[in-house]
Design a protein around this motif. Structure first.
Motif, PDB file in Angstrom:
ATOM      1  N   ILE A 103      17.999  15.146  -4.580  1.00 25.42           N
ATOM      2  CA  ILE A 103      17.386  14.414  -3.473  1.00 25.42           C
ATOM      3  C   ILE A 103      15.970  13.977  -3.830  1.00 25.42           C
ATOM      4  O   ILE A 103      15.591  12.826  -3.662  1.00 25.42           O
ATOM      5  CB  ILE A 103      17.373  15.276  -2.189  1.00 25.42           C
ATOM      6  N   PHE A 104      15.194  14.899  -4.371  1.00 22.82           N
ATOM      7  CA  PHE A 104      13.809  14.551  -4.690  1.00 22.82           C
ATOM      8  C   PHE A 104      13.728  13.602  -5.871  1.00 22.82           C
ATOM      9  O   PHE A 104      12.882  12.731  -5.918  1.00 22.82           O
ATOM     10  CB  PHE A 104      12.976  15.809  -4.941  1.00 22.82           C
ATOM     11  N   ILE A 160       0.830  -1.211   0.000  1.00 26.26           N
ATOM     12  CA  ILE A 160       0.000   0.000   0.000  1.00 26.26           C
ATOM     13  C   ILE A 160       0.864   1.260   0.000  1.00 26.26           C
ATOM     14  O   ILE A 160       0.460   2.276  -0.547  1.00 26.26           O
ATOM     15  CB  ILE A 160      -1.069   0.023   1.124  1.00 26.26           C
ATOM     16  N   SER A 161       2.077   1.170   0.545  1.00 26.87           N
ATOM     17  CA  SER A 161       2.963   2.334   0.489  1.00 26.87           C
ATOM     18  C   SER A 161       3.337   2.646  -0.959  1.00 26.87           C
ATOM     19  O   SER A 161       3.503   3.813  -1.328  1.00 26.87           O
ATOM     20  CB  SER A 161       4.231   2.079   1.297  1.00 26.87           C
ATOM     21  N   ILE A 162       3.486   1.612  -1.770  1.00 31.54           N
ATOM     22  CA  ILE A 162       3.790   1.822  -3.193  1.00 31.54           C
ATOM     23  C   ILE A 162       2.607   2.514  -3.871  1.00 31.54           C
ATOM     24  O   ILE A 162       2.774   3.492  -4.597  1.00 31.54           O
ATOM     25  CB  ILE A 162       4.112   0.485  -3.885  1.00 31.54           C
ATOM     26  N   ILE A 163       1.412   2.032  -3.591  1.00 31.65           N
ATOM     27  CA  ILE A 163       0.230   2.618  -4.234  1.00 31.65           C
ATOM     28  C   ILE A 163       0.078   4.088  -3.834  1.00 31.65           C
ATOM     29  O   ILE A 163      -0.267   4.932  -4.644  1.00 31.65           O
ATOM     30  CB  ILE A 163      -1.051   1.826  -3.867  1.00 31.65           C
ATOM     31  N   CYS A 164       0.408   4.379  -2.577  1.00 31.57           N
ATOM     32  CA  CYS A 164       0.202   5.738  -2.066  1.00 31.57           C
ATOM     33  C   CYS A 164       1.361   6.691  -2.386  1.00 31.57           C
ATOM     34  O   CYS A 164       1.293   7.865  -2.056  1.00 31.57           O
ATOM     35  CB  CYS A 164      -0.029   5.712  -0.566  1.00 31.57           C
ATOM     36  N   GLY A 165       2.432   6.167  -2.966  1.00 36.52           N
ATOM     37  CA  GLY A 165       3.529   7.056  -3.365  1.00 36.52           C
ATOM     38  C   GLY A 165       4.628   7.210  -2.329  1.00 36.52           C
ATOM     39  O   GLY A 165       5.517   8.036  -2.479  1.00 36.52           O
ATOM     40  N   ARG A 183      16.941   9.233   1.166  1.00 30.55           N
ATOM     41  CA  ARG A 183      16.584   9.430   2.585  1.00 30.55           C
ATOM     42  C   ARG A 183      15.164   9.935   2.794  1.00 30.55           C
ATOM     43  O   ARG A 183      14.799  10.382   3.874  1.00 30.55           O
ATOM     44  CB  ARG A 183      17.576  10.366   3.279  1.00 30.55           C
ATOM     45  N   LEU A 184      14.362   9.925   1.729  1.00 29.22           N
ATOM     46  CA  LEU A 184      12.958  10.313   1.877  1.00 29.22           C
ATOM     47  C   LEU A 184      12.086   9.102   1.621  1.00 29.22           C
ATOM     48  O   LEU A 184      11.149   8.822   2.337  1.00 29.22           O
ATOM     49  CB  LEU A 184      12.604  11.401   0.863  1.00 29.22           C
ATOM     50  N   LYS A 185      12.444   8.386   0.529  1.00 27.11           N
ATOM     51  CA  LYS A 185      11.633   7.235   0.130  1.00 27.11           C
ATOM     52  C   LYS A 185      12.510   6.004   0.068  1.00 27.11           C
ATOM     53  O   LYS A 185      13.703   6.098  -0.191  1.00 27.11           O
ATOM     54  CB  LYS A 185      11.087   7.460  -1.283  1.00 27.11           C
ATOM     55  N   LEU A 216       3.081  13.812   3.690  1.00 25.01           N
ATOM     56  CA  LEU A 216       3.747  14.671   2.712  1.00 25.01           C
ATOM     57  C   LEU A 216       4.084  13.876   1.453  1.00 25.01           C
ATOM     58  O   LEU A 216       3.894  14.334   0.332  1.00 25.01           O
ATOM     59  CB  LEU A 216       5.021  15.221   3.360  1.00 25.01           C
ATOM     60  N   LEU A 217       4.602  12.661   1.655  1.00 27.37           N
ATOM     61  CA  LEU A 217       5.018  11.841   0.516  1.00 27.37           C
ATOM     62  C   LEU A 217       3.823  11.345  -0.295  1.00 27.37           C
ATOM     63  O   LEU A 217       3.937  11.095  -1.489  1.00 27.37           O
ATOM     64  CB  LEU A 217       5.851  10.641   0.991  1.00 27.37           C
ATOM     65  N   SER A 218       2.680  11.203   0.374  1.00 25.54           N
ATOM     66  CA  SER A 218       1.507  10.690  -0.345  1.00 25.54           C
ATOM     67  C   SER A 218       0.628  11.827  -0.879  1.00 25.54           C
ATOM     68  O   SER A 218      -0.399  11.574  -1.495  1.00 25.54           O
ATOM     69  CB  SER A 218       0.687   9.771   0.567  1.00 25.54           C
ATOM     70  N   ALA A 219       1.053  13.066  -0.637  1.00 22.26           N
ATOM     71  CA  ALA A 219       0.246  14.215  -1.065  1.00 22.26           C
ATOM     72  C   ALA A 219       0.539  14.570  -2.523  1.00 22.26           C
ATOM     73  O   ALA A 219       1.623  14.310  -3.018  1.00 22.26           O
ATOM     74  CB  ALA A 219       0.538  15.415  -0.168  1.00 22.26           C
ATOM     75  N   PRO A 220      -0.443  15.157  -3.201  1.00 27.67           N
ATOM     76  CA  PRO A 220      -0.230  15.554  -4.594  1.00 27.67           C
ATOM     77  C   PRO A 220       0.588  16.837  -4.698  1.00 27.67           C
ATOM     78  O   PRO A 220       0.089  17.876  -5.101  1.00 27.67           O
ATOM     79  CB  PRO A 220      -1.659  15.755  -5.121  1.00 27.67           C
TER      80      PRO A 220
END
Lengths: 310, 253
Positions: free
Chosen positions: B244-245, A50-55, B250-252, B92-96
C-alpha cells in the motif's frame, strides 16, 4: 542550483491513471525569500503542482529539489524544509489549538519548543484561544491554526494554497500583512490564488497557470509593464452619436451613450499616440470636460493570457 | 528515524482513546461480566469440564480474543481512516515520515489499547473464575502478536475503506462470525464430522487454540501450527501495508 534558488522543478508532470494530464512539464525556480504567486482559474493545476512538491501527489515525471535535497531520494530532508497550509480547512476538531500545533512540530521531527510555539500563536493572535477545541473556532481562526501548524517546524518554504478563499475582506488584509511579516522573518512564500488582486498585492513574482500549463513566470512589476495597457478616458462636453471620420487609427471606443471616448494604448510604446489624438479631436471641435488614464489590472492581463491559450 | 514523529502519532492516537476512556474501560468489563453470567453461570453450570479445564475458565482466552479482534480492527482502521475522512491526511503525507514510522505510530497506539482492554478482560474474568496461566510469558507474547496483527489488519481496512460502513463490514460480518465458529466458547473436538474438518479451515481456530494453550497447556491443534498460522497472518498484513505504501494505493494520487 544557484545559491539563491531554494526550490527547483525540472520537467515535473502529472498524468492520472485515467489518462487525464493535470500538469504538463513544469520548470520553475523559486528564489530564497521571495513571495511567489501561482495564479490561475479553478482547476488550472495549482493545487496539483504544490501537492506534488509537498509529497501528497506522486509526480509522473521530473525532479524536484528543495533546499538542496532531492524530493524523492532525500524526501525527509526535503519535507522538513516545507510547511503547507492547505486550501480546505481540514482540522482535528476535538484537539485543542496548542495540542494540534505541538503535534505538527513533533510530526516533522522536532523536539518540543514551547517558547517557539507560544510565539507563533501570539503572532497569529491565537494565544488566547490555545486551549479552545478547534471545532469552537471560526473559519478565519481555523485558517490561522493551519498556518500555525505549517510554521510549527520552522520551515524555510511556506506554501499557502488559496489562503484567502472564503475569507472576508478584513481578514484577507490581515492575511496579507501576515504573509509580508513571515517573509520579513526570512521565509520563502509560495501561494496559489485565483484572486488577481491578491497576487498583485503580495507577490514579487507571478506564475500564470492554466489547464496544467505554466504559461509564464515574470516579475510582477515587469509583467505589469510588459503586458500592461493603459487607457485614456475622455468625458466629452457634448455626447457624440458616432465616431467622427478620420479617427480610425486610434481604434477608439464610444461609451456611455456617446459621452465617454476611450483610447487604449501601450504604455511602453515610444509613441503613445495621445498628443496626436488630442490634436485631432481639437481639429474636429470635439472638446472634453474630464480626462482620466487608467492602468489595466493584472486581472485584465490574466484574462487576455488565458483567452490566448484557451 | 523520526522518533518525534512516531511519538507524535502515538500520543495523538492515545489522546483520542483517552477522550473515550471510561467507555473503553466499562465496555469490556460489562461485556465480560455478561458472558460469565450467561456462559459461565447459566449454561456453564450444566457443563462438564472441556479438555480437562472447567468451562468458566475455558472460555476466557476465546472471550479475550473475541474482544481483541474487533477492538484491534476498529482502532487500527479508525486511526488512519479519520485523517482520510477529515482531510488532515495531507499533513501526514507531507511529513518527513517513512511508511514504517507511520505504521509504528498508528499500529503501536492501537495495539496498546487492545492490550489494555485484553488485560482488563483478564482481570475481570479473574473475579469470576480461578485462573492459573501455565505459560504466562508465552501468553503475553502471543497476545502482543495477535494485537499487532489485527491492528495491522485494521490499518489495511482503514486505508481500503471508502466509508464508515466499510470499516464495520469485515469485523462484524467476517471476523466475529469466524471467532464464534472458531471455538471461542467450545472445543472444536466436540463437533461432529464433517463440521470438525470444515472448522479446521477457519484460521481463527488456530489463533484461539494457540492462545488457549498458553493458558492451560492444552490445545485442539498443534501449537506449532497455531504459531505458524498467526505469523502467516502477521506477515500477510505486513506485506499488504508495505505494498500500500509503496504504491500509494488509496493514500496518494
Amino acid at each position: 542550483m544557484s545559491e539563491n534558488t531554494i526550490l527547483r522543478l525540472e520537467g515535473v508532470t502529472k498524468t492520472y491513471a485515467g489518462g487525464v494530464t493535470a500538469l504538463s512539464p513544469v520548470d520553475l525556480s523559486i528564489r530564497k525569500g521571495e513571495i511567489f504567486a501561482l495564479l490561475g482559474p479553478n482547476g488550472a493545476g495549482k493545487t496539483t503542482l504544490i501537492s506534488i512538491i509537498c509529497g501528497i501527489v506522486t509526480p509522473s515525471a521530473g525532479t524536484i529539489t528543495v533546499a538542496g535535497h532531492d524530493a524523492q531520494r532525500d524526501y525527509k530532508a526535503a519535507r522538513r524544509a516545507i510547511g503547507l497550509v492547505p486550501q480546505e480547512l481540514s482540522t482535528d476538531s476535538f484537539e485543542s489549538v496548542l495540542a494540534t500545533v505541538t503535534f505538527s512540530r513533533r510530526l516533522f521531527g522536532h523536539g518540543p519548543n514551547p517558547a517557539y510555539i507560544e510565539q507563533i500563536l501570539r503572532d497569529l493572535s491565537l494565544w488566547d484561544k490555545r486551549k479552545s477545541r478547534i471545532l469552537e473556532l471560526s473559519g478565519g481562526m481555523k485558517r490561522r491554526v493551519l498556518i500555525a501548524k505549517a510554521l510549527a517546524h520552522e520551515p524555510q518554504i511556506l506554501f499557502l494554497d488559496e489562503p484567502t478563499a472564503g475569507v472576508d475582506v478584513a481578514l484577507r488584509r490581515d492575511m496579507w500583512k501576515l504573509v509580508h511579516r513571515l517573509r520579513d522573518n526570512g521565509a520563502t512564500i509560495i501561494l496559489t490564488t485565483h484572486y488577481i488582486e491578491e497576487a498583485e498585492e503580495m507577490a514579487d513574482r507571478v506564475g500564470v497557470i492554466n489547464r496544467g500549463k505554466l504559461l509564464l513566470v515574470e516579475e510582477k512589476d515587469a509583467l505589469m509593464k510588459k503586458l500592461g495597457r493603459r487607457q485614456l478616458a475622455l468625458t466629452l462636453a457634448e455626447p457624440l452619436a458616432a465616431l467622427p471620420a478620420g479617427l480610425e487609427q486610434w481604434h477608439l471606443e464610444l461609451e456611455a451613450d456617446g459621452r465617454i471616448l476611450r483610447y487604449t494604448f501601450d504604455a511602453q510604446a515610444e509613441h503613445t499616440g495621445i498628443p496626436s489624438l488630442l490634436r485631432a479631436l481639437s481639429d474636429r471641435g470635439i472638446s472634453f470636460s474630464d480626462l482620466e488614464t487608467k492602468r489595466s489590472s493584472l486581472e485584465d492581463i490574466f484574462v487576455d493570457l488565458v483567452r490566448e491559450t484557451a | 528515524m523520526n522518533l518525534n514523529g512516531i511519538w507524535a502519532i502515538y500520543r495523538f492516537e492515545m489522546a483520542r482513546f483517552g477522550r473515550t476512556f471510561w467507555t473503553s474501560l466499562l465496555v469490556p468489563v460489562i461485556t465480560t461480566s455478561l458472558y460469565f453470567v450467561v456462559f459461565g453461570s447459566a449454561i456453564g453450570s450444566q457443563m462438564r469440564e472441556v479438555s480437562g479445564v472447567p468451562y468458566g475458565a475455558f472460555i476466557v482466552p476465546g472471550m479475550m480474543l473475541l474482544a481483541i479482534f474487533s477492538e484491534s480492527i476498529l482502532n487500527g482502521s479508525f486511526g488512519i481512516y479519520m485523517p482520510k475522512f477529515t482531510g488532515t491526511i495531507y499533513e501526514l503525507l507531507s511529513a518527513p515520515l517513512s511508511p514504517f514510522e507511520t505504521v509504528l505510530g498508528y499500529v503501536g497506539a492501537a495495539a496498546t489499547k487492545s492490550l489494555v482492554i485484553a488485560l482488563i478482560i483478564l482481570a475481570t474474568a479473574h473475579l469470576f473464575v480461578d485462573l492459573t496461566i501455565v505459560h504466562p510469558f508465552a501468553m503475553i507474547g502471543y497476545l502482543v502478536l495477535i494485537c499487532v496483527t489485527f491492528c495491522l489488519f485494521g490499518f489495511v481496512i482503514g486505508i481500503f475503506a471508502k466509508g464508515f460502513e466499510q470499516l464495520q463490514v469485515i469485523p462484524l460480518l467476517i471476523v466475529t462470525p469466524l471467532t464464534f465458529l472458531g471455538g471461542a466458547f467450545y472445543s472444536v473436538m466436540i463437533l461432529p464430522e464433517p463440521w470438525r474438518t470444515v472448522t479446521l479451515f477457519n484460521p481463527v481456530v488456530y489463533l484461539i487454540n494457540g492462545f488457549r494453550w498458553t493458558f492451560f497447556g492444552t490445545s485442539d491443534v498443534a501449537v506449532a501450527v497455531s504459531l505458524s498460522a498467526t505469523f502467516a497472518l502477521f506477515a500477510a498484513c505486513l506485506i499488504a501495508v508495505t505494498v500500500i505504501f509503496r504504491t500509494g494505493w488509496r493514500l496518494k494520487h
